[in-house]
Design an enzyme around this catalytic site. Sequence first.
Site, PDB file in Angstrom:
ATOM      1  N   LYS A 142      -1.684 -25.755  26.086  1.00  0.00           N
ATOM      2  CA  LYS A 142      -2.315 -26.811  27.032  1.00  0.00           C
ATOM      3  C   LYS A 142      -0.525 -26.542  28.082  1.00  0.00           C
ATOM      4  O   LYS A 142      -0.597 -27.356  29.822  1.00  0.00           O
ATOM      5  CB  LYS A 142      -1.391 -28.269  26.384  1.00  0.00           C
ATOM      6  CG  LYS A 142      -0.021 -28.247  25.967  1.00  0.00           C
ATOM      7  CD  LYS A 142      -0.075 -29.775  25.152  1.00  0.00           C
ATOM      8  CE  LYS A 142       1.723 -29.635  23.869  1.00  0.00           C
ATOM      9  NZ  LYS A 142       1.131 -30.497  23.097  1.00  0.00           N
ATOM     10  N   ARG A 192       4.969 -40.777  17.007  1.00  0.00           N
ATOM     11  CA  ARG A 192       4.017 -40.408  18.251  1.00  0.00           C
ATOM     12  C   ARG A 192       2.505 -40.235  16.990  1.00  0.00           C
ATOM     13  O   ARG A 192       2.630 -41.669  16.783  1.00  0.00           O
ATOM     14  CB  ARG A 192       4.447 -38.965  18.505  1.00  0.00           C
ATOM     15  CG  ARG A 192       3.450 -38.865  19.775  1.00  0.00           C
ATOM     16  CD  ARG A 192       3.590 -37.795  21.238  1.00  0.00           C
ATOM     17  NE  ARG A 192       2.404 -36.830  20.435  1.00  0.00           N
ATOM     18  CZ  ARG A 192       2.239 -35.589  20.472  1.00  0.00           C
ATOM     19  NH1 ARG A 192       3.105 -35.227  22.249  1.00  0.00           N
ATOM     20  NH2 ARG A 192       1.956 -34.994  20.280  1.00  0.00           N
TER      21      ARG A 192
END
Length: 355
Positions: free
Chosen positions: A36, A131
């Site tokens: 990414k 998260r």
Amino acid sequence: MSLPRLELKPQRLAHNAAAVVEACGKHGIEVFGVTKVTRAHPVVVRALVAGGVAGLADSRLENLASIRRTGYAGPLLLLRLPSPSEVAATVALADTSLNSSPEVVAALGAEARRAGKTHRVVLMVDLGDLREGVWPDRAAEVAARMAAVPGIELAGIGTNLTCFGGVVPTHANLRQLVGLAAGLRQALSLPLPVVSGGNSSAMGLIWSGRPPAGLTQLRVGEAIMLGRETVQRRPLTGLCLDVFTVRAEVIEVEHKPAVPVGELGQDAFGRAPVFADRGVRPRAILALGRQDAPPEGLTPLDAGVQILGASSDHLLVDVGDSPQPVRVGDTLSFRPDYAALLALSTSPYVETVER
Ligand SMILES: *Cc1c(COP(=O)(O)O)cnc(C)c1O
């Protein structure tokens, strides 16, 4: 070749990937290469595959699609929890996705059956980094619900650390993950082969040679790209730290005082900057700005160059200590950190080129 540009050395990247694959392999851990930060650039995809990764992983479906367009036929993992609006594309593009919501997994299962496929799911457990993931005390209930969805294969569990809360992977928290997987195997009578223990922050444990037993997978981006673990950003022995280089062009060199002249208000980004009085200095402006990379994320590679700051389209550097005079039209070089690499890779103004 156009400027600014991001240069990438594919052999060094493949070397880093191979070294991470080998180090993890010694402990029975497979490596998914995470693309990414480079927007899944095709050169990066080829280099990671050449390095022997078990599969490729990305947080965005657009990037998984561009990986497939390179002709890559191996396993693809979606890292970000699937968006409810993107369930069909998730099943179409990813073999496996990381999940925490049983409702989304139910929708993935329905879509998989419609498409005549089985979609693999890894249940994310939050070990404290805050998260994604269910809290450990909910893992058994959620795993059972996911495993019961037709069209879904619950492949295992995973965790993500050192992303939001800065929580470090340790023997204690990773053993907790391994223990949870063992409990779920018993309770659900499923093989659950995947125990996905995190990202580049686990590389310190791998390089020290003592990761906890029972992890089967890591998802590794930054360590392969930049050659560092991500708890202390220490270099990993044997890895190349110079895979990526930024080049930008000098558009002005003038002698100016180090301190602005006049009454001071806010800068272009609403901050009140502070200046040290170093007298009159030669300063250069480069055609590179915050639209391309945060200046804090760039390290100058040319001797005697010091970054002063940046506005949207201008990078300001002090070149007073440069051994040779810097001139308009010269190219200066910088090493990007992760944040800068991410920004550069996604800036439409910066070309990524093999070098
Ligand atoms: C980005 C990401 C990774 C890879 O992180 P690195 O620090 O680049 O190794 C792994 N897992 C998840 C869920 C991610 O979002």
